[in-house]
Design a protein around this motif. Structure first.
Motif, mmCIF file in Angstrom:
data_model
loop_
_atom_site.group_PDB
_atom_site.id
_atom_site.type_symbol
_atom_site.label_atom_id
_atom_site.label_comp_id
_atom_site.label_asym_id
_atom_site.label_seq_id
_atom_site.Cartn_x
_atom_site.Cartn_y
_atom_site.Cartn_z
ATOM 1 N N TRP A 230 -9.295 -6.914 -7.621
ATOM 2 C CA TRP A 230 -7.989 -6.628 -8.236
ATOM 3 C C TRP A 230 -7.565 -5.182 -8.027
ATOM 4 O O TRP A 230 -6.365 -4.884 -7.971
ATOM 5 C CB TRP A 230 -8.005 -7.042 -9.717
ATOM 6 N N CYS A 231 -8.547 -4.279 -7.898
ATOM 7 C CA CYS A 231 -8.200 -2.891 -7.542
ATOM 8 C C CYS A 231 -7.577 -2.874 -6.147
ATOM 9 O O CYS A 231 -6.534 -2.234 -5.919
ATOM 10 C CB CYS A 231 -9.442 -2.003 -7.552
ATOM 11 N N LEU A 232 -8.196 -3.603 -5.207
ATOM 12 C CA LEU A 232 -7.648 -3.640 -3.839
ATOM 13 C C LEU A 232 -6.306 -4.367 -3.813
ATOM 14 O O LEU A 232 -5.415 -4.020 -3.029
ATOM 15 C CB LEU A 232 -8.626 -4.315 -2.875
ATOM 16 N N TRP A 233 -6.166 -5.373 -4.653
ATOM 17 C CA TRP A 233 -4.876 -6.094 -4.756
ATOM 18 C C TRP A 233 -3.775 -5.094 -5.132
ATOM 19 O O TRP A 233 -2.698 -5.063 -4.527
ATOM 20 C CB TRP A 233 -5.000 -7.195 -5.822
ATOM 21 N N LEU A 234 -4.108 -4.252 -6.128
ATOM 22 C CA LEU A 234 -3.145 -3.247 -6.595
ATOM 23 C C LEU A 234 -2.869 -2.200 -5.508
ATOM 24 O O LEU A 234 -1.719 -1.804 -5.290
ATOM 25 C CB LEU A 234 -3.737 -2.566 -7.841
ATOM 26 N N VAL A 235 -3.937 -1.794 -4.822
ATOM 27 C CA VAL A 235 -3.808 -0.810 -3.740
ATOM 28 C C VAL A 235 -2.843 -1.344 -2.672
ATOM 29 O O VAL A 235 -1.895 -0.662 -2.261
ATOM 30 C CB VAL A 235 -5.195 -0.514 -3.110
ATOM 31 N N LEU A 236 -3.070 -2.589 -2.236
ATOM 32 C CA LEU A 236 -2.223 -3.166 -1.184
ATOM 33 C C LEU A 236 -0.791 -3.336 -1.681
ATOM 34 O O LEU A 236 0.168 -2.991 -0.985
ATOM 35 C CB LEU A 236 -2.795 -4.520 -0.718
ATOM 36 N N CYS A 237 -0.660 -3.849 -2.896
ATOM 37 C CA CYS A 237 0.676 -4.097 -3.448
ATOM 38 C C CYS A 237 1.480 -2.795 -3.536
ATOM 39 O O CYS A 237 2.636 -2.741 -3.134
ATOM 40 C CB CYS A 237 0.542 -4.748 -4.824
ATOM 41 N N MET A 238 0.851 -1.722 -4.030
ATOM 42 C CA MET A 238 1.557 -0.449 -4.198
ATOM 43 C C MET A 238 1.915 0.164 -2.834
ATOM 44 O O MET A 238 3.006 0.680 -2.636
ATOM 45 C CB MET A 238 0.688 0.545 -4.992
ATOM 46 N N ASN A 239 0.961 0.080 -1.905
ATOM 47 C CA ASN A 239 1.202 0.663 -0.581
ATOM 48 C C ASN A 239 2.333 -0.072 0.144
ATOM 49 O O ASN A 239 3.199 0.550 0.766
ATOM 50 C CB ASN A 239 -0.092 0.596 0.240
ATOM 51 N N VAL A 240 2.334 -1.402 0.042
ATOM 52 C CA VAL A 240 3.370 -2.182 0.723
ATOM 53 C C VAL A 240 4.728 -1.957 0.047
ATOM 54 O O VAL A 240 5.747 -1.799 0.725
ATOM 55 C CB VAL A 240 2.999 -3.694 0.729
ATOM 56 N N THR A 241 4.733 -1.908 -1.288
ATOM 57 C CA THR A 241 5.992 -1.673 -2.002
ATOM 58 C C THR A 241 6.614 -0.345 -1.556
ATOM 59 O O THR A 241 7.813 -0.256 -1.309
ATOM 60 C CB THR A 241 5.755 -1.652 -3.529
ATOM 61 N N ALA A 242 5.761 0.675 -1.439
ATOM 62 C CA ALA A 242 6.269 1.991 -1.039
ATOM 63 C C ALA A 242 6.845 1.960 0.374
ATOM 64 O O ALA A 242 7.880 2.584 0.648
ATOM 65 C CB ALA A 242 5.141 3.013 -1.123
ATOM 66 N N GLY A 243 6.195 1.223 1.270
ATOM 67 C CA GLY A 243 6.701 1.125 2.639
ATOM 68 C C GLY A 243 8.015 0.369 2.691
ATOM 69 O O GLY A 243 8.961 0.803 3.370
#
Lengths: 442, 42
Positions: A230-243
Motif C-alpha cells: 500500500w505504500c508503493l500503491w500510494l507512491v505510484l498514485c501520487m507520482n502519476v497524479t503529479a505527472g
C-alpha cells in the motif's frame, strides 16, 4: 491450462525485450485514440463526451483485467497472456470496424473499450515477470524497455492512424476500413511477441549476479496484505497524479503561462511542447528505470518524488519568468512520471521476489486508474474555478501546483516508510527445483 | 565420441526481432521530432 514456453539451450535473453516491445508498442495505441474522435463525432453525430467513451472504458478495463487477471498470467505464462492480449486487442478493432460500418456506435464502445481494454490490461503485465527473470541483474532496465514501448505506441499510432484516415476518408466507411487495417496489422505485429517469448531455463542463472529465483518470495494474495504494497500503491498514485497534472493541460498551460509575455506561445509551438513532453515521458521510462539498477529503487523514487516536488515549486514560483526554465522543469517532471511507471515492477521484485510479481504488479496498477481520475479532476476543476474567479495566466495553476507538491510529499513519505517484507508473509522456501516446477509446469 | 553440440547462433533472429520493433518506433520518433521542433520554430 497452457505450459509456459521454456527457452531451449542457447536462447538469447535479448530476444525477450523485442517480444515484450511488440506487445507494448501495439497496446500503447490506446493513447492515440484522440485521432479517431473528430471523425467519429462528425460521421456518427456524437459529442466529445460520447466519443471519449471507448478510450475511458478501455482504461477502466486495463486496470480491472491487470488487477484480476494477473494471477492467471502468472499461472499460464507469458505466451498465453500475449495470445490473449493479441486476440482481445485485435478483435476489439474488428468489432469496432463492424460498428463503424453499420453505424452502431455501441459496438465500437464494446469492441475497442471492453474487449480491447482486456487486451490492454493482460498485454501490459504479460512480459513483466518474464523480463525480470531473464534480467535479474538489470530488472529496471528490462521492464523499462517494455514499458517505454507503451509510451512509444502512441507515437507510432498517432501519425499512422491520421494518415490512414486521410487516405480512406473520415466517413463511417473510411473509419471502418481504418479499424480493420489496425486490427489486422496489430495482430501480425504482436505475433512476434507470442512466437519469441520464452521463460528462462532455471538449472543455472541466466546472468552473472543474483538468480531470479532466490531471495524473498511473496504471493500476490499475501502481498496485498502488507503495508509495503500500500505504500508503493500510494507512491505510484501520487507520482502519476503529479505527472498527469502537467500532461492533462500541457498545451493550454504553456499558452497561459506566457500569454502576457512579449513572446506568446502559438498553437503549433504548444503542440511541439506536448510532443516534447511525450519524448521526456518515454526517455524517463528507459533512462530512470535503468538508473534504478545502479542507485537502488528507494533512492530513485526519492528523486522522482523529492526532486519532482522541488521542480513543481520552481515552476510555480518562477515558471512564468523564463520559457526555457518552464519547458525544462516540465520535461523533468514528465521524465519522472514515465520513470515511476517503469521502475515499479523492479521495486516490487525487490520487495516481493519474482514468485508472482506480475500478479502483484497488476493489482498495483489500480493506483494508475485512481490517478487517472484524480489528476485531471484536480487540474481541470481548479483551473475552471480560478478562471471563474477572474484569474488568468500562470495564476490559474498556482493552487493545483501547490496540491501537486503536497501529493508528491505524501508519496515521498510513503516511500520512506517502505521496509523489507516481514517473514510471516514469505512463501516457504521450496526444495531444490520446486520453484522451477511452480513456474514451468503449471 | 562426444554428442555435445553447441546451441545455434541466434544473431540473425535477434537482429530481425529488434528491426521488427525498431523500425516502427523510429518512424514514431521521427514524426515526434518533426512536431517537437515546432516549439522552437512555431
Amino acid at each position: 491450462m497452457s505450459s509456459p514456453p521454456v527457452a531451449p539451450r542457447g536462447w538469447s535473453r535479448w530476444l525477450v525485450p523485442p517480444a515484450a516491445l511488440s506487445v507494448h508498442l501495439s497496446i500503447g495505441q490506446a493513447y492515440a485514440w484522440s485521432v479517431f474522435k473528430p471523425p467519429l463525432e462528425s460521421a456518427l453525430g456524437l459529442d466529445g463526451t460520447q466519443s471519449a467513451l471507448p478510450f475511458q472504458l478501455a482504461i477502466v478495463m486495463l486496470g480491472l483485467s491487470a488487477a484480476f487477471g494477473g494471477t492467471l498470467v502468472e499461472r499460464n505464462g507469458p505466451r498465453w497472456a500475449m495470445t490473449v492480449a493479441l486476440i482481445c486487442f485485435s478483435s476489439g478493432f474488428l468489432i469496432s470496424a463492424l460498428g463503424a460500418q453499420t453505424e452502431q456506435y455501441w459496438l465500437i464502445v464494446l469492441g475497442y473499450g471492453f474487449v480491447g481494454g482486456i487486451g490492454l490490461g493482460i498485454g501490459y503485465i504479460s512480459p513483466v515477470s518474464t523480463l525480470i527473470k531473464w534480467f535479474p541483474d538489470r530488472p529496471g532496465m528490462a521492464t523499462g524497455i517494455a514499458i517505454m514501448g507503451f509510451g512509444g505506441g502512441a507515437l507510432i499510432a498517432s501519425p499512422w492512424s491520421a494518415q490512414m484516415l486521410e487516405s480512406f476518408g473520415s466517413d463511417h466507411s473510411g473509419i471502418a476500413l481504418a479499424f480493420l487495417v489496425h486490427g489486422l496489422s496489430y495482430a501480425v505485429f504482436m505475433t512476434l511477441g507470442v512466437l519469441l517469448v520464452r521463460v528462462p531455463r532455471t538449472e543455472k542463472p541466466v546472468a552473472s549476479g543474483p538468480s531470479a529465483f532466490e531471495g524473498v518470495q511473496v504471493s500476490a494474495r499475501s502481498a496485498v496484505r502488507t503495508p509495503q504494497f500500500w505504500c508503493l500503491w500510494l507512491v505510484l498514485c501520487m507520482n502519476v497524479t503529479a505527472g498527469i497534472g502537467i500532461l492533462e493541460k500541457a498545451a493550454p498551460m504553456i499558452t497561459d503561462f506566457f500569454a502576457d509575455s512579449s513572446t506568446p506561445v502559438s498553437a503549433s509551438a504548444a503542440a511541439g511542447f506536448v510532443a516534447l513532453l511525450s519524448a521526456a515521458n518515454m526517455a524517463g521510462r528507459i533512462g530512470w528505470s535503468s538508473t534504478s539498477d545502479l542507485i537502488g529503487r528507494k533512492n530513485i523514487y526519492r528523486v522522482y518524488l523529492g526532486v519532482g516536488a522541488v521542480t513543481y515549486l520552481i515552476i510555480a514560483l518562477f515558471g512564468d519568468s523564463s520559457k526555457p526554465l518552464f519547458v525544462l522543469c516540465a520535461l523533468v517532471i514528465l521524465s519522472f512520471y514515465g520513470g515511476g511507471f517503469a521502475t515499479i515492477p523492479a521495486y516490487l521484485k525487490d520487495l516481493f521476489g519474482t514468485y508472482e510479481v506480475g500478479a502483484i504488479h497488476g493489482r498495483l496498477l489500480t493506483a494508475w486508474s485512481t490517478a487517472g481520475v484524480l489528476g485531471p479532476l484536480i487540474v481541470n476543476w481548479i483551473a475552471d474555478r480560478q478562471e471563474e474567479a477572474g484569474k488568468h495566466g500562470s495564476s490559474l495553476y498556482g493552487l493545483s501546483f501547490s496540491i501537486m507538491i503536497g501529493l508528491l510529499v505524501v508519496g515521498f513519505v510513503a516511500n520512506e516508510l517502505v521496509r523489507p517484507v516481514h517473514s510471516k508473509h514469505h512463501v516457504p522456501a521450496p526444495k531444490e527445483g520446486a520453484d522451477v516446477d511452480r513456474h514451468q509446469s503449471a | 565420441m562426444s554428442t555435445d553440440t553447441s546451441p545455434p547462433s541466434r544473431r540473425g533472429l535477434i537482429a530481425f526481432a529488434w528491426l521488427w520493433v525498431g523500425a516502427p518506433l523510429a518512424y514514431g520518433l521521427y514524426e515526434l521530432v518533426q512536431k517537437a521542433t515546432q516549439l522552437f520554430t512555431g
